[in-house]
Design an enzyme around this catalytic site. Sequence first.
Site: not given
Lengths: 379, 402
Positions: B131-133, B255
């Site tokens: 995940q790239g947040y 999440e």
Amino acid sequence: MPLVLTEEQEMLRDAARGFLEAKAPVSALRKLRDARDEVGFSRDLWKEMAEMGWAGVLVEEAFGGSDFGFAGAGVLAEEMGRTLTASPFLSTSILAATALKKYACEAHRQEYLPKIAAGDLVMALAVDEKNKHAPAKTALRAEKSGNAFRLSGEKTFVADGHVADKLIVAARTAGAPGEEAGITLFLVDAQAKGVARERTIMVDSRNAARVRFDGVEATGDDVVGEIDGGWRALEGVLNAGRAGLAAEMSGSAQRAFEMTVGYLKERTQFGRPIGAFQALQHRAAHLYCELELARSAALKALQVLDESFEAAGAFCSLAKAKAGAVARLASQEAIQMHGGIGMTDEHDIGLYMKRIRVAQEMFGDPAFHADRIARLRGY
Amino acid sequence: MADLEKFRAETRAWLEENCPPDMRKPMRGEEDICWGGKRWKFQSEAQKIWLERMAARGWTVPTWPKEYGGGGLSKEEAKILKEEMRRIKARSPLESFGIWMLGPALLEYGAHEQKAHFLPPIARGEIRWCQGYSEPNAGSDLASLQCRCEDRGDHWLVNGQKIWTSYADESDWIFVLVRTDREAPKHLGISFILIDMESPGVTTRPIRLISGKSPFCETFFDDVKVPKEHAPGVSAVVGELNRGWDVAKYLLTHEREMIGAGGSGAIGGAASPGEVAARLVGVDETGRLADPILRGRIAEAEIDGWAFLLTMERLKDEAKAGKGMGAKSSMLKYYGTEFNKRRYELMMDAAGSDGLEWEGERSEDGKLARSWLRTKANSIEGGTSEVQLNIIAKRILELPDA
């Protein structure tokens, strides 16, 4: 069973809220207090509640009750907590009804349960003897003499004990204070010879009594549950009371919180509503979470009482401990966030703090129940 | 009801027959999780067989539709499967960010072609996602992210940096929040895009944490070309262009529920502080912990933890009754993670100096100490406790903006 109210219970809640807001708002308690009312609740109102099936909430339909179960009783307790309604609901409809329904002989059940359901009989549980709840330490003696018993000793913090027609008294028939074995429950007429009652007006403007027993006579017929083996019945009755109080406190705390959040939106300082300040927002948000936890614990305890009564002990302690701690926090935050106005007698918020203080002490404060849970968990 | 009972009986029989004995032992910790992916090395033959058998039935993702590699089970059936797996202590066959995060996002926002292309390999454990947040300058204020994504006709050109990309160094693909419109208000210029980690210009660097471990990475994008379509009809962008914030919010809610649930200990299965203390601190002749102050603190925490578990149960039951969870997921995230930190503080108190050992067999290389330090991230990752309290204050209590 899903941990939510059933449709029926939601309807009961809505009906109860409407009725209590109209007939028994906080101003009604204030009026009773200011008039120094000798009964401490309105008998007419209690009669009306009985007509709606509230007084007989745990009583079978055959005896004229509505038989909504503990979860239903919890709904009513919570709503009465919201409006701080003074009534003998806890003492009579939860505690005494549980004792009679679960542990009494058929003759007692037939005699008393219909009267409870009709709102014609007020009963009270006499268990505490000292300032802190410790039922195993029951010392009030019931000496056997022939066919009869003679009760001698003192009880305190007997809710509605000043007006009760009948008392359910925890007495020691064997063993020593501190032992669970050797306790017996007696049904005693409040007018019996040797009973002396002193009304104690409490901080919440509700009433309790100190009761002296001076050689009061009882017979084997007056026993509820087993002779010497009354502990199981006492625990069962107390558990029901604890869950009921947890629901009541959850309601009181919830209402105090709503009033507080309302005030945060309306009170302006430094040119903005004080609810815009993060220092208060975060405390309110934290309290919201705690209230949700208290509500879950109370509902669970009531459901377990309905489903497997004997296994409810730990759940009732959880509910009483959590609701007690959360309601206390809610009342403290309520006064602080209301500021000066919260300290005035004129404002209702102080009445919530007072009632919560009494309810969280009754039948074991959070520390009592934390100790009980730790013991049950083996540490 | 009869159908469900039949399903239970069949499930029980199938599990008995197909779950290898080694997969019925409790997991020791994260090291026993099967993550899957192109570079995955199975720890045992049993782990491989278990994944294959479960994936063949779609039971790695029981509630996903069958056409996308799932089991097509109803909520009730999935609950039964879970109960039956718990009954024989069966391990989860596969865990991944694909299952937890990307899958739910695609099911909610993806086009049919995207689902058909990306979901089955997730269900089979063939592709591992990360995940790239967050970015170095976009943490709590996630919507201020700057990772740039430009339209170059037949492809997107991505430049920027992501941080706290969990297991990026072991993953095959990444789902990324990027800025596709620099002029629009900050929430309205973000898109949700899928990038192959093998693309030229993608590099990762593990970050060493206070626990000594490196589950997180920094991930850099230097002139990374991302095809507009990864396969015919399979767009790289999920949902509408510039509306990636909607997808991100949906996933963050998801999440939060997940992290909150982990915080209760329901998932970790860790020992309770009471048990640890009874063993290591000892009890007196009445059976009470020898340290009365520690005992009181543990009991109070136990009450809160238990009431929290019941609250999760209640919120799930309410959600089933159609009331939805919405912003209440912030309550689970906040309370669950704060509680987990408190639980590990108590475990450390109970363990005393034994709990301070960092290396060696006796302490399993400092397992407790490292876990204790790991919990400190719980109330930061997925939105800090303070952000959750802001959300509760604004969305639930409707308190005014500052």
